[in-house]
Design an enzyme around this catalytic site. Structure first.
Site, PDB file in Angstrom:
ATOM      1  N   GLY A  78      -2.195  -5.881  18.487  1.00  0.00           N
ATOM      2  CA  GLY A  78      -1.084  -6.504  18.507  1.00  0.00           C
ATOM      3  C   GLY A  78      -1.106  -7.557  17.727  1.00  0.00           C
ATOM      4  O   GLY A  78      -0.182  -8.580  17.629  1.00  0.00           O
ATOM      5  N   ALA A  79      -2.258  -7.861  16.768  1.00  0.00           N
ATOM      6  CA  ALA A  79      -2.280  -9.204  16.236  1.00  0.00           C
ATOM      7  C   ALA A  79      -2.076  -8.956  14.590  1.00  0.00           C
ATOM      8  O   ALA A  79      -2.479  -9.884  13.906  1.00  0.00           O
ATOM      9  CB  ALA A  79      -3.690  -9.653  16.569  1.00  0.00           C
ATOM     10  N   SER A 102      -5.369  -4.574  12.757  1.00  0.00           N
ATOM     11  CA  SER A 102      -5.579  -3.183  12.560  1.00  0.00           C
ATOM     12  C   SER A 102      -6.671  -2.616  13.892  1.00  0.00           C
ATOM     13  O   SER A 102      -7.496  -1.921  13.316  1.00  0.00           O
ATOM     14  CB  SER A 102      -6.145  -2.953  11.203  1.00  0.00           C
ATOM     15  OG  SER A 102      -5.270  -3.002  10.371  1.00  0.00           O
ATOM     16  N   GLU A 128      -2.748   8.453  11.584  1.00  0.00           N
ATOM     17  CA  GLU A 128      -1.703   7.516  12.285  1.00  0.00           C
ATOM     18  C   GLU A 128      -0.245   7.829  12.491  1.00  0.00           C
ATOM     19  O   GLU A 128       0.557   7.266  12.913  1.00  0.00           O
ATOM     20  CB  GLU A 128      -2.013   6.096  11.724  1.00  0.00           C
ATOM     21  CG  GLU A 128      -3.461   5.473  12.108  1.00  0.00           C
ATOM     22  CD  GLU A 128      -3.280   3.963  11.987  1.00  0.00           C
ATOM     23  OE1 GLU A 128      -2.541   3.167  12.356  1.00  0.00           O
ATOM     24  OE2 GLU A 128      -4.646   3.735  11.418  1.00  0.00           O
ATOM     25  N   ASP A 139       0.818  -1.144   0.136  1.00  0.00           N
ATOM     26  CA  ASP A 139       0.056   0.089  -0.143  1.00  0.00           C
ATOM     27  C   ASP A 139       0.892   1.094  -0.119  1.00  0.00           C
ATOM     28  O   ASP A 139       0.558   2.155  -0.936  1.00  0.00           O
ATOM     29  CB  ASP A 139      -1.122  -0.002   1.083  1.00  0.00           C
ATOM     30  CG  ASP A 139      -0.530  -0.157   2.483  1.00  0.00           C
ATOM     31  OD1 ASP A 139       0.648  -0.400   2.690  1.00  0.00           O
ATOM     32  OD2 ASP A 139      -1.148  -0.039   3.467  1.00  0.00           O
ATOM     33  N   SER A 176      -5.438  -0.512  15.788  1.00  0.00           N
ATOM     34  CA  SER A 176      -4.988   0.798  15.762  1.00  0.00           C
ATOM     35  C   SER A 176      -5.906   1.669  14.817  1.00  0.00           C
ATOM     36  O   SER A 176      -6.401   2.871  15.153  1.00  0.00           O
ATOM     37  CB  SER A 176      -3.543   0.998  15.792  1.00  0.00           C
ATOM     38  OG  SER A 176      -3.199   0.374  14.709  1.00  0.00           O
ATOM     39  N   ASP A 222      -5.409  -0.012   5.782  1.00  0.00           N
ATOM     40  CA  ASP A 222      -6.301  -0.439   6.945  1.00  0.00           C
ATOM     41  C   ASP A 222      -7.523   0.565   7.086  1.00  0.00           C
ATOM     42  O   ASP A 222      -8.678   0.312   7.416  1.00  0.00           O
ATOM     43  CB  ASP A 222      -5.475  -0.257   8.108  1.00  0.00           C
ATOM     44  CG  ASP A 222      -4.404  -1.219   8.192  1.00  0.00           C
ATOM     45  OD1 ASP A 222      -4.423  -1.929   7.134  1.00  0.00           O
ATOM     46  OD2 ASP A 222      -3.397  -1.212   8.779  1.00  0.00           O
TER      47      ASP A 222
HETATM   48  P1  NG1 Z   1      -0.706  -3.423  10.499  1.00  0.00           P
HETATM   49  O1  NG1 Z   1      -0.615  -4.922  10.396  1.00  0.00           O
HETATM   50  O2  NG1 Z   1      -2.154  -2.968  11.039  1.00  0.00           O
HETATM   51  O3  NG1 Z   1       0.282  -2.885  11.441  1.00  0.00           O
HETATM   52  C1  NG1 Z   1       0.313  -2.166   8.564  1.00  0.00           C
HETATM   53  C2  NG1 Z   1       0.070  -0.694   7.744  1.00  0.00           C
HETATM   54  C3  NG1 Z   1      -0.598  -1.247   6.571  1.00  0.00           C
HETATM   55  C4  NG1 Z   1       0.226  -2.088   5.640  1.00  0.00           C
HETATM   56  C5  NG1 Z   1       0.697  -3.165   6.583  1.00  0.00           C
HETATM   57  C6  NG1 Z   1       1.299  -4.422   5.792  1.00  0.00           C
HETATM   58  C7  NG1 Z   1      -0.485   0.939   9.310  1.00  0.00           C
HETATM   59  C8  NG1 Z   1      -1.636   1.636  10.178  1.00  0.00           C
HETATM   60  N1  NG1 Z   1      -0.676  -0.281   8.614  1.00  0.00           N
HETATM   61  O4  NG1 Z   1      -0.417  -2.984   9.193  1.00  0.00           O
HETATM   62  O5  NG1 Z   1      -0.683  -0.047   6.127  1.00  0.00           O
HETATM   63  O6  NG1 Z   1       1.156  -1.526   5.035  1.00  0.00           O
HETATM   64  O7  NG1 Z   1       1.037  -3.187   7.783  1.00  0.00           O
HETATM   65  O8  NG1 Z   1       0.818  -4.552   4.451  1.00  0.00           O
HETATM   66  O9  NG1 Z   1       0.649   1.469   9.156  1.00  0.00           O
END
Ligand code: NG1
Length: 467
Positions: free
Chosen positions: A171-172, A175, A209, A79, A177, A220
């Site tokens: 923390g899983a 998303s 964020e 992304d 957050s 997300d």
């Molecule tokens: P998570 O798994 O929620 O930390 C993060 C990034 C996404 C994307 C994914 C990897 C944030 C809020 N989220 O998601 O945008 O890059 O990693 O595909 O930074």
């Protein structure tokens, strides 16, 4: 109705009015629209949250907003490279109960005792709470709103309900957050009568964020806003005139998405994450010598990898790049001597984008075996090229692939722990739920949580209640 029990039991004469009954019925209908059969399980959660709100802030009207977590079917770390992703919204969500205040302050409480109450004023520079404090996501949303929205923003008294199993696991890699950021933004916009387009809102939440220091993308926030029941969302993360191309893709009817939480969460994820972003930016900087017009890895997707590979070093550092006149932009916690594995990281992003497009095609044509192969390949690339897997995720992916009916499995989300997602024929679901945690326990000594992804609608207001 289930929620009505919360209010039918009061002595309030209004509670018996026809109007009130109608609105309660609407609320019930809304819950079914959101959660399907899961609406029944939500009863206790909504009721407890309404009771807690009344106990905290007194009687009166209250709005409930929600934003879901997500599972990413395919398209990892693409992304922020303006690439492609295909997530689905979970039926696990963050609820925010709120009523407006007269001043510009936000007072936030949490149903969980581990998350202490916080208060702050909505302004363009909001002082962050200490690192790791849950309210920083809420602060980020409020600060970004103050910077972006020209109209009047209302403060509010709020209460967050997000405890698993009905809330989003934290923390899983699903998303939680972003769900908190999005639900805050939805409430702020609602009280301000501000109606940005979903693309604008997703961008806004993504910027919000950055307040906590992660240079992530927009996946997300988009799926939290645009999720649809029983559908995944294809999203092209390249903005065109401020908008983004999206398409909802029906999930295969005979198959289920199972999410398995490893229970592992590494603390240094943000630094590692930003180092991967740096590797991608380094790739762009170096490829620009050959292709001056490019801005993101997305721009080289139509070239063959054999053409690109020799233009990229196996490894380099921020310092070396700087010495050669390349600026990677603002990246918190990426030290000058951090090793950047540029070639392998770019190989992952380049190939992952192709896999997402192939997965969309496979889903449209009902080629589920092909979809499974793509999920497995995506996992291998995340592990070997992007190096975001950990032993526990490997155990889970291997255990999943042993189950009859599982056509593909991969880590999902940022990596370094968190969850895997598996595509499983509906007849294999029970065996999967029984066996995978068992194998995981035997091999890692850890407990895994398994849940079904019942793709749910995106964020919004659930309804207005009186407590
Ligand atoms: P998570 O798994 O929620 O930390 C993060 C990034 C996404 C994307 C994914 C990897 C944030 C809020 N989220 O998601 O945008 O890059 O990693 O595909 O930074």
């Amino acid at each position: 109705m289930d929620l009505s029990s919360h209010q039918w039991n009061t002595d309030d004469a209004d509670a018996a009015s026809a109007d009130f009954r109608r609105s309660e019925m609407n609320n019930l209908t809304k819950l079914f629209e959101i959660y399907g059969d899961g609406a029944v399980d939500q009863r206790g959660r909504y009721t407890a949250a309404l009771d807690a709100f009344r106990a905290l802030y007194g009687p009166g009207p209250v709005q409930i907003f929600r934003a879901p977590g997500r599972v990413n079917l395919i398209g990892e770390h693409t992304d922020y490279n303006h690439g492609y992703v295909m997530p689905a919204a979970l039926d696990k969500d963050v609820l925010l109960l709120a009523h407006p205040r007269r001043d510009g302050e936000i007072h936030l409480a949490n149903m969980e005792a581990d998350f202490p109450s916080q208060a702050f004023r909505i302004e363009a520079n909001i002082e962050p709470a200490p690192n790791g404090d849950w309210s920083n996501y809420a602060r980020g949303a409020a600060q970004e709103a103050a910077r972006t929205f020209a109209g009047l923003l209302h403060g509010f008294d709020g209460l967050v309900s997000s405890a698993p199993p009905l809330g989003v696991p934290r923390g899983a890699g699903v998303s939680s957050s972003s769900a908190l950021t999005v639900v805050m933004a939805v409430a702020l916009a609602h009280f301000a009568e501000w109606n940005p387009s979903p693309a604008r809102m997703a961008q806004f939440c993504s910027d919000a964020e950055w307040y906590v220091g992660t240079r992530g993308g927009i996946m997300d926030q988009f799926i939290a806003l645009l999720g649809q029941r029983d559908h995944a969302l294809f999203l092209d993360c390249r903005p065109v005139d401020g908008d983004f191309r999206t398409e909802t893709i029906p999930l295969p009817e005979e198959y289920r998405l199972l999410v398995v939480n490893s229970g592992v969460h590494h603390s240094n994820v943000r630094n590692e994450f930003n180092a991967r972003v740096a590797s991608c930016r380094a790739g762009v900087a170096l490829l620009r010598r050959e292709f001056p017009a490019i801005t993101h890895l997305r721009d080289v997707e139509s070239f063959g990898w054999t053409l690109l590979e020799p233009l990229l070093p196996e490894e380099t550092t921020v310092a070396t790049l700087r010495a050669d006149g390349h600026d990677l932009g603002d990246l918190p916690n990426v030290a000058a001597n951090t090793l950047l594995r540029v070639r392998a990281c770019c190989r992952h992003v380049w190939s992952e984008n192709r896999r997402v497009l192939a997965a969309v095609k496979a889903m449209r044509m009902g080629q589920i075996e092909q979809l499974g192969i793509l999920l497995n390949e995506a996992h291998a690339s995340a592990r070997d090229n992007y190096r975001i897997s950990v032993p526990e995720l490997e155990i889970l992916v291997e255990a999943a692939s042993e189950i009859a009916g599982c056509v593909g499995a991969r880590l999902t989300g940022a990596g370094w722990g968190g969850c895997i997602v598996a595509l499983v024929h509906k007849d294999g679901v029970n065996e999967f739920q029984r066996r995978v945690p068992q194998i995981y326990r035997e091999k890692s000594g850890r407990q895994a949580g398994v849940f079904l992804c019942q793709a749910s609608p995106g964020a919004g207001m659930v309804g207005e209640f009186t407590v």
